[in-house]
Design a protein around this motif. Structure first.
Motif, PDB file in Angstrom:
ATOM      1  N   UNK A 117       0.828  -1.212   0.000  1.00 52.49           N
ATOM      2  CA  UNK A 117       0.000   0.000   0.000  1.00 52.49           C
ATOM      3  C   UNK A 117       0.856   1.253   0.000  1.00 52.49           C
ATOM      4  N   UNK A 118       0.304   2.343  -0.515  1.00 49.88           N
ATOM      5  CA  UNK A 118       1.008   3.614  -0.497  1.00 49.88           C
ATOM      6  C   UNK A 118       1.239   4.106   0.926  1.00 49.88           C
ATOM      7  N   UNK A 119       2.156   5.041   1.083  1.00 45.33           N
ATOM      8  CA  UNK A 119       2.542   5.517   2.411  1.00 45.33           C
ATOM      9  C   UNK A 119       1.347   6.058   3.194  1.00 45.33           C
ATOM     10  N   UNK A 120       0.521   6.896   2.572  1.00 44.39           N
ATOM     11  CA  UNK A 120      -0.585   7.497   3.310  1.00 44.39           C
ATOM     12  C   UNK A 120      -1.636   6.452   3.680  1.00 44.39           C
ATOM     13  N   UNK A 121      -1.863   5.493   2.809  1.00 41.67           N
ATOM     14  CA  UNK A 121      -2.791   4.411   3.156  1.00 41.67           C
ATOM     15  C   UNK A 121      -2.258   3.601   4.342  1.00 41.67           C
ATOM     16  N   UNK A 122      -0.946   3.400   4.383  1.00 42.80           N
ATOM     17  CA  UNK A 122      -0.365   2.698   5.527  1.00 42.80           C
ATOM     18  C   UNK A 122      -0.594   3.482   6.822  1.00 42.80           C
ATOM     19  N   UNK A 123      -0.417   4.785   6.742  1.00 38.92           N
ATOM     20  CA  UNK A 123      -0.603   5.622   7.930  1.00 38.92           C
ATOM     21  C   UNK A 123      -2.048   5.562   8.405  1.00 38.92           C
ATOM     22  N   UNK A 124      -2.996   5.658   7.470  1.00 42.54           N
ATOM     23  CA  UNK A 124      -4.410   5.568   7.847  1.00 42.54           C
ATOM     24  C   UNK A 124      -4.731   4.211   8.465  1.00 42.54           C
ATOM     25  N   UNK A 125      -4.140   3.139   7.910  1.00 40.30           N
ATOM     26  CA  UNK A 125      -4.392   1.792   8.432  1.00 40.30           C
ATOM     27  C   UNK A 125      -3.875   1.628   9.856  1.00 40.30           C
ATOM     28  N   UNK A 126      -2.942   2.485  10.272  1.00 38.96           N
ATOM     29  CA  UNK A 126      -2.429   2.454  11.639  1.00 38.96           C
ATOM     30  C   UNK A 126      -3.353   3.192  12.609  1.00 38.96           C
ATOM     31  N   UNK A 127      -4.451   3.724  12.089  1.00 41.52           N
ATOM     32  CA  UNK A 127      -5.364   4.483  12.935  1.00 41.52           C
ATOM     33  C   UNK A 127      -4.943   5.929  13.113  1.00 41.52           C
ATOM     34  N   UNK A 128      -4.119   6.410  12.199  1.00 43.80           N
ATOM     35  CA  UNK A 128      -3.647   7.796  12.244  1.00 43.80           C
ATOM     36  C   UNK A 128      -4.404   8.602  11.199  1.00 43.80           C
ATOM     37  N   UNK A 129      -4.966   9.718  11.605  1.00 43.14           N
ATOM     38  CA  UNK A 129      -5.704  10.596  10.695  1.00 43.14           C
ATOM     39  C   UNK A 129      -4.723  11.539  10.000  1.00 43.14           C
ATOM     40  N   UNK A 130      -4.865  11.687   8.688  1.00 42.34           N
ATOM     41  CA  UNK A 130      -3.929  12.476   7.885  1.00 42.34           C
ATOM     42  C   UNK A 130      -4.564  13.809   7.516  1.00 42.34           C
ATOM     43  N   UNK A 131      -3.923  14.897   7.900  1.00 41.85           N
ATOM     44  CA  UNK A 131      -4.365  16.238   7.544  1.00 41.85           C
ATOM     45  C   UNK A 131      -3.334  16.817   6.573  1.00 41.85           C
ATOM     46  N   UNK A 132      -3.691  16.861   5.277  1.00 38.36           N
ATOM     47  CA  UNK A 132      -2.797  17.459   4.284  1.00 38.36           C
ATOM     48  C   UNK A 132      -2.993  18.962   4.303  1.00 38.36           C
ATOM     49  N   UNK A 133      -1.914  19.697   4.514  1.00 41.09           N
ATOM     50  CA  UNK A 133      -1.965  21.154   4.655  1.00 41.09           C
ATOM     51  C   UNK A 133      -1.387  21.812   3.408  1.00 41.09           C
ATOM     52  N   UNK A 134      -2.178  22.674   2.770  1.00 34.21           N
ATOM     53  CA  UNK A 134      -1.719  23.368   1.578  1.00 34.21           C
ATOM     54  C   UNK A 134      -1.791  24.877   1.727  1.00 34.21           C
ATOM     55  N   UNK A 135      -1.137  25.573   0.804  1.00 34.21           N
ATOM     56  CA  UNK A 135      -1.022  27.027   0.870  1.00 34.21           C
ATOM     57  C   UNK A 135      -1.429  27.632  -0.466  1.00 34.21           C
TER      58      UNK A 135
END
Length: 444
Positions: A117-135
């Motif tokens: 799985x991709x890196x962000x999918x792995x992080x989500x599967x660990x129960x970690x919520x991903x907040x992508x911050x843009x400008x």
């Protein structure tokens, strides 16, 4: 005492344009090619982008130099969640214009190995919520976008369920923006509730774009100005480039120092010192797209890379020489040179170990010139910069090729870091970096 790195330009007239006939100017403009913004990275369009569970519109908590920066966050919740519980804020990096957070998702979640799985999918599967911050302006002042990051931090804490501390960081300039934001909050006595900070190929000591290519961007813009948008040198002259490039030139005809040529860089470094350089509370992680064994790409100093011979027109650019005085890096002329550029006391940055940028490759493509594959990419974020070697940000070029494999802990401002097995593109996701990062998060 070390000599100050500098660049010297010789023009056989008051300006390059005044020394050329109209047809010669047209031939140079045609040779320089693509009229777009040079060095801007195109968005990633291939692959699926996960739809965010929420979108936050963000305004900086305070202005910088009168500029109130804005941005947004895409919130991706772990399965079964209705609000963030274990939030990880991941800030976008340097480029031209607004962040494309769907492109950022595609990039960081692309499979780096078959069946993984991709890196962000792995992080989500660990129960970690991903907040992508843009400008909305990735190229503006670090301090201004740090205000957007602080607003994002506060919104995350407001929306979070429970009291699990945050993980906060970013890629490239995003790592510098979040570093400054966390340190500023600490200096102001604000509890950011962040236990881990990470930087992904962030230029803590500075980044590098070949000086001769910076000059060519200005030259093209002068000879063939755009009437319908940003010029070729828009990224080079931007506040973020001035703040984060180790060597910066303000124009084609500039002669003088390259590390102290912009007051914006000196101002950022002073502001970082004022807030404590780095945040103190979080455990600080660093990922480097460059190798840590002191070996860079095969780019012999002073080697000609771009060499256009079009009748009497000559336009040449070289790999950055290693030190010395008045070492030629580029020339343009018809028969006799009308513009030449030479550096003094500048180290061989192009071939240093680090995350790479296909700077020469992009310029060659814009000019329609052939180029050997090995010359396309040069060092962009040196490994020693990405791992925050404990050195003065204006004077560390002698350390470019340092072997980092047995580096003593007190030789870096970070608590732990990981270099890749070779020198890959800036911001790329590899098995080495992804597995190390996921391993660091596993203990959180």
């Amino acid at each position: 005492m070390a000599q100050e790195p500098r660049i010297d330009v010789e023009i056989n007239a008051r300006t390059v344009e005044s020394s050329l006939a109209p047809d010669q100017i047209e031939r140079i403009a045609s040779a320089l090619g693509d009229p777009g913004v040079w060095f801007a990275a195109p968005p990633v369009r291939e692959g699926e982008a996960r739809r965010p569970d929420a979108v936050w519109e963000l305004v900086a908590d305070q202005p910088h130099r009168g500029h109130v920066a804005t941005g947004r966050a895409h919130v991706h919740l772990a399965e079964g969640r209705t609000a963030p519980v274990r939030p990880l804020i991941f800030a976008d990096g340097f480029n031209y214009g607004p962040s494309d957070l769907a492109s950022m998702w595609r990039h960081f979640d692309a499979p780096y190995e078959p069946g993984v799985p991709g890196l962000l999918d792995q992080v989500l599967a660990m129960g970690i919520d991903v907040v992508l911050l843009g400008f909305d302006q990735r190229q503006t002042y670090v301090q201004a976008n740090a205000g957007v990051a602080i607003t994002c931090l506060r919104r995350t804490l407001q929306e979070r369920q429970g009291d699990t501390p945050l993980v906060v960081g970013g890629v490239g300039t995003g790592g510098m923006i979040t570093r400054y934001a966390l340190a500023r909050m600490e200096s102001e006595g604000v509890d950011h509730q962040t236990d881990k900070y990470f930087s992904y190929d962030t230029p803590h000591l500075g980044a590098w774009i070949p000086l001769v290519l910076q000059q060519l961007a200005y030259l093209h813009e002068t000879i063939q100005p755009r009437l319908d948008g940003a010029g070729q040198a828009e990224l080079i002259r931007s506040p973020a480039a001035q703040q984060l490039l180790w060597g910066w030139v303000p124009g084609t005809g500039y002669s003088g120092p390259v590390t102290s040529s912009s007051p914006l860089r000196k101002e950022l470094l002073e502001d970082l010192r004022r807030v404590g350089r780095f945040p103190m509370r979080p455990y600080k992680l660093g990922l480097a797209n460059g190798g840590g064994d002191g070996r860079g790409p095969d780019l012999p100093p002073g080697t000609p890379v771009l060499d256009l011979g079009e009748g009497p027109l000559r336009l040449a650019a070289r790999i950055q020489p290693d030190g010395g005085e008045l070492r030629n890096v580029g020339a343009i002329g018809f028969g006799e040179p009308v513009w030449t550029s030479a550096t003094s006391h500048v180290a061989a940055f192009d071939g240093a170990p680090g995350g790479t940028l296909d700077a020469f490759g992009r310029v060659a493509d814009a000019m329609g010139l052939p180029i050997q594959d090995r010359f396309r990419g040069t060092c962009f974020v040196p490994s020693v910069s990405a791992i925050a070697l404990a050195r003065e940000p204006l004077a560390w070029q002698s350390e470019l090729y340092a072997d980092l494999r047995e580096l003593p802990k007190d030789e870096t401002f970070l608590d732990a870091f990981c270099c890749d097995t070779g020198n890959g593109p800036h911001g790329a996701v590899s098995a080495t970096l992804a597995e190390w990062f996921v391993g660091q998060l596993a203990g959180w």
